[in-house]
Design a protein around this motif. Structure first.
Motif, PDB file in Angstrom:
ATOM      1  N   GLU A 402      21.444  19.493 -52.387  1.00 54.20           N
ATOM      2  CA  GLU A 402      21.635  20.687 -51.744  1.00 54.20           C
ATOM      3  C   GLU A 402      21.186  20.380 -50.431  1.00 54.20           C
ATOM      4  O   GLU A 402      21.611  20.731 -49.313  1.00 54.20           O
ATOM      5  N   HIS A 403      20.101  19.721 -50.194  1.00 53.36           N
ATOM      6  CA  HIS A 403      19.405  19.382 -48.932  1.00 53.36           C
ATOM      7  C   HIS A 403      20.279  18.678 -48.339  1.00 53.36           C
ATOM      8  O   HIS A 403      20.666  18.877 -47.034  1.00 53.36           O
ATOM      9  N   MET A 404      20.989  17.724 -48.794  1.00 53.23           N
ATOM     10  CA  MET A 404      21.869  16.755 -48.018  1.00 53.23           C
ATOM     11  C   MET A 404      23.209  17.697 -47.621  1.00 53.23           C
ATOM     12  O   MET A 404      23.673  17.307 -46.286  1.00 53.23           O
ATOM     13  N   ALA A 408      24.385  17.751 -43.777  1.00 56.06           N
ATOM     14  CA  ALA A 408      26.044  17.451 -43.577  1.00 56.06           C
ATOM     15  C   ALA A 408      26.675  18.681 -42.787  1.00 56.06           C
ATOM     16  O   ALA A 408      27.015  18.521 -41.882  1.00 56.06           O
ATOM     17  N   LYS A 409      26.308  19.840 -43.206  1.00 65.29           N
ATOM     18  CA  LYS A 409      27.153  21.113 -42.639  1.00 65.29           C
ATOM     19  C   LYS A 409      26.457  21.220 -41.152  1.00 65.29           C
ATOM     20  O   LYS A 409      27.243  21.702 -40.278  1.00 65.29           O
ATOM     21  N   ALA A 454      15.429   9.840 -46.840  1.00 65.27           N
ATOM     22  CA  ALA A 454      16.844   9.700 -46.789  1.00 65.27           C
ATOM     23  C   ALA A 454      17.634  10.560 -45.761  1.00 65.27           C
ATOM     24  O   ALA A 454      18.436  10.426 -45.238  1.00 65.27           O
ATOM     25  N   MET A 455      17.010  11.963 -45.626  1.00 64.32           N
ATOM     26  CA  MET A 455      17.552  12.822 -44.709  1.00 64.32           C
ATOM     27  C   MET A 455      17.321  12.045 -43.225  1.00 64.32           C
ATOM     28  O   MET A 455      18.418  12.582 -42.557  1.00 64.32           O
ATOM     29  N   ILE A 456      16.419  11.657 -42.760  1.00 65.12           N
ATOM     30  CA  ILE A 456      16.207  10.916 -41.620  1.00 65.12           C
ATOM     31  C   ILE A 456      17.246   9.861 -41.190  1.00 65.12           C
ATOM     32  O   ILE A 456      18.089   9.753 -40.241  1.00 65.12           O
ATOM     33  N   VAL A 457      17.249   8.909 -42.242  1.00 64.56           N
ATOM     34  CA  VAL A 457      18.394   7.649 -42.264  1.00 64.56           C
ATOM     35  C   VAL A 457      19.571   8.495 -41.997  1.00 64.56           C
ATOM     36  O   VAL A 457      20.583   7.741 -41.250  1.00 64.56           O
ATOM     37  N   TRP A 458      20.226   9.438 -42.687  1.00 64.80           N
ATOM     38  CA  TRP A 458      21.551   9.972 -42.784  1.00 64.80           C
ATOM     39  C   TRP A 458      21.713  10.467 -41.466  1.00 64.80           C
ATOM     40  O   TRP A 458      23.033  10.373 -40.727  1.00 64.80           O
ATOM     41  N   GLN A 459      20.847  10.960 -40.671  1.00 69.50           N
ATOM     42  CA  GLN A 459      21.094  11.518 -39.224  1.00 69.50           C
ATOM     43  C   GLN A 459      21.479  10.328 -38.032  1.00 69.50           C
ATOM     44  O   GLN A 459      21.684  10.500 -37.123  1.00 69.50           O
TER      45      GLN A 459
END
Length: 662
Positions: A402-404, A408-409, A454-459
């Protein structure tokens, strides 16, 4: 000594120890290491009697006095020094015996009780307790403050001081460095090096372990393996052992393949059937060597940034602090910041707790507005922010997936991503299967930290603002973070008490102290020496103040034969009084703005403490929805951070006013 023989221990359905054996000798200083969730804290619970073994033998000297850091947050209005004093169990027992003797009016027992009090150091107990508190970062003005007036991190320091106060034979320390800044950490290392009892410490700080331990016990795969040496020695010895194991496994696999080829070739031939059958039995009897998995089996990397603005950030006359909720003047924590962050810089931010490191990072991360001045961001700046408290950026009722999806949205509102891609990405950070739906509130500290990473890397950020990213990470994950940061092409600003990470990542340091930010011209060894010098100066000043308070020197007698003093002129007394009055006015003018700010800080502290108490009470309301509970929890954390910063500022202002008065 402590002896564990063929011991098995379960926590629920999980097997923590399986037929494990270990011997620890008196006076040994032992580092207990292993992955998060391996069962290190369960082993401590076994030693303290909170858990019982399922099988095997456990022998522990019952005469030993044990000390450990209580993990609960104390809620009491007891003065801080008195709270720490209660950690001295021998002193408490002697005082209780004296009270019983006095109530019974037993003169002989009273005399014996006083003798025991002298033996256990009752008459210097208060200075010893306060020396521990000062070493752990408390100021002299805080020594008698009520325990519940401190924020959570400072109350855990009081629990640590209370454990150190105990005259123990066995000292158990479970992550003692989590709530300490570098100056308190350096002091604690020196204290533990002098400790004469047996010590077991759980820590993921490799430099801390290297400084204080001589034995390392590795808990892995439900087994305890003892290594003679500190953590660095353990790494070397284990690498050799794993290399040998890998070679043995490789040789065994060759032998297995050879036997299997013979079986496959001849099992159908009658003339060779007996030989083939013997090979099958040999294959079954052969010892199965497990494949070697290195400790650093988790790794990740930051993605290449889209661009690198030059400069990343430019701060001009920036002032950081907290806005006043009642519409009054904001509270200043750090002021006059004129600095820039350039592409590729690796900046370590140093300074004691409460000086404003986190306030500075929060301001740059846009979670806290600056009070005044300006922050100019380079075109295309993308910030990756790791908050000291992961729940500042996570929602407890949502799962990792859900966080990812939410992220993404937010980043790609027009699409361009698929749910399966997000699942695969989370898998790289050990979130697999149904774990992607597990509520964040039920995850461990290490798992929450991995999700934030993970959230930081994805950005794909180009500037990383990391505020204590290693607090809940085990050693292998810290190593993975260090490697990823070294390969990152953008800029890094790092607040951490993990000296290994600071050494491996940062090539320059900023020092936040006394309400400002400046360069620290030196390395971490220089900083540690500077901290020790500062601590010695503070200890000397405090000791001198104590001596002055206890014994004010009597005025010296007037000399018996002196030549008569020259008679004062008519105007000299007036001139002296005028000069004195002018000096008082100047000092009052200089002190006035400090006193005004002090009054604002005190008013805000009172309001924040009142709101914190009300919020704490409201969280017990069973009717609260999960969303409201999470919102109030975040507000409570923000208040605790603000109170800690306000306390530090209050102390600074008080010291400045006292200096002017002196």
């Amino acid at each position: 000594m402590i002896q564990i023989k063929s011991l098995s221990l379960r926590r629920g359905t999980k097997l923590v120890l399986s037929n494990a054996s270990l011997t620890l000798n008196p006076g040994e200083k032992v580092g207990l290491i292993g992955r998060n969730g391996a069962g290190k804290s369960s082993l401590f619970a076994l030693l303290t009697g909170k858990l019982q073994a399922d099988a095997g033998d456990f022998d522990f000297p019952r005469r030993w006095r044990m000390a450990e850091v209580a993990q609960n947050m104390p809620e009491t209005d007891q003065p801080a020094t008195a709270f720490v004093l209660e950690g001295d169990t021998r002193l408490m027992e002697a005082e209780a015996a004296l009270r019983v003797a006095e109530e019974a009016d037993d003169g002989h027992a009273i005399g014996e009780a006083h003798a025991v009090l002298a033996e256990v150091g009752a008459y210097d107990a208060v200075p010893r307790a306060q020396a521990l508190m000062l070493g752990l970062g408390f100021k002299s003005a805080q020594l008698d403050a009520p325990v519940d007036s401190f924020s959570g991190g400072w109350r855990m320091r009081l629990q640590l001081a209370r454990a150190l106060m105990c005259p123990s034979d066995l000292l158990l320390l479970d992550e003692p460095t989590n709530h300490l800044d570098l100056d308190a950490l350096v002091w604690l290392e020196a204290w533990l090096q002098r400790y004469e009892g047996t010590m077991l410490v759980i820590s993921h700080d490799r430099e801390f372990l290297d400084a204080i331990t001589k034995v390392t016990v590795h808990l892995d795969d439900a087994q305890l393996t003892r290594y003679g040496g500190n953590y660095t020695t353990f790494e070397t010895m284990r690498a050799e052992r794993m290399s040998q194991q890998a070679a043995a496994f490789s040789r065994q696999q060759d032998k297995v393949a050879q036997l299997q080829r013979f079986i496959d070739r001849f099992k159908a031939k009658a003339s060779k059937a007996k030989q083939a059958q013997s090979r099958v039995k040999a294959l079954e009897r052969m010892e199965k060597l497990a494949p070697v998995l290195t400790a650093a089996d988790f790794s990740f990397e930051f993605r290449e940034p889209a661009n690198l603005p030059n400069p990343m950030l430019a701060m001009r006359d920036m002032v950081c602090g907290y806005p006043s909720l009642d519409g009054g003047e904001p509270i200043t924590i750090v002021a006059g910041i004129n600095r820039s962050v350039m592409p590729g810089q690796r900046i370590g931010i140093l300074g004691a707790n409460g000086q404003g490191k986190s306030t500075l990072v929060k301001t740059l991360a846009r979670t806290l507005p600056q009070i005044s001045g300006s922050v100019t961001e380079g075109k295309g700046l993308s910030i990756g922010y790791f908050a000291q408290q992961e729940m500042d950026v996570l929602m407890p009722d949502s799962g990792p997936l859900e966080h990812m999806i939410r992220l993404a949205k937010q980043i790609l509102p027009g699409g361009g991503w698929r749910e399966q891609e997000l699942r695969d990405f989370l898998g790289q950070f050990r979130f697999t299967g149904e774990m992607v739906h597990q509520q964040v509130g039920s995850l461990s500290g290490g798992e929450k930290a991995r999700l934030v990473l993970a959230m930081i890397v994805w950005q794909k950020p180009n500037l990383l603002l990391l505020d204590e990213p290693t607090n809940h990470l085990d050693l292998s994950t810290r190593e993975a973070l260090s490697m990823a940061l070294n390969e990152f092409e953008g800029s890094v600003m790092l607040v951490s008490h993990d000296r290994a990470l600071l050494r491996e990542v940062c090539d320059e340091f900023w020092l936040v102290t006394r309400g400002g930010v400046g360069d620290f011209d030196g390395d971490l060894d220089d900083y540690q020496r500077w901290l020790l010098e500062q601590a010695k100066e503070q200890a000397k000043a405090y000791a001198q103040a104590q001596r002055t308070a206890v014994a004010t020197p009597a005025p010296a007698p007037a000399p018996k034969a002196l030549a008569p003093a020259a008679a004062p002129t008519a105007g000299s007394g007036r001139d002296d009084r005028k000069a004195t009055a002018e000096q008082r006015q100047k000092l009052a003018a200089r002190a006035k703005p400090l006193k005004t700010e002090l009054a604002r800080v005190e008013a805000r502290m009172a309001a924040a403490n009142t709101e914190r108490a009300a919020l704490g009470d409201s969280l017990a309301d069973a009717a609260l929805t999960p969303a409201h509970r999470a919102e109030r929890g975040k507000r409570l954390k923000a208040l605790e951070d603000e109170i800690a910063a306000l306390e530090a500022r209050w102390l600074e202002l008080g010291e400045s006013i006292e200096a002017l008065a002196g």
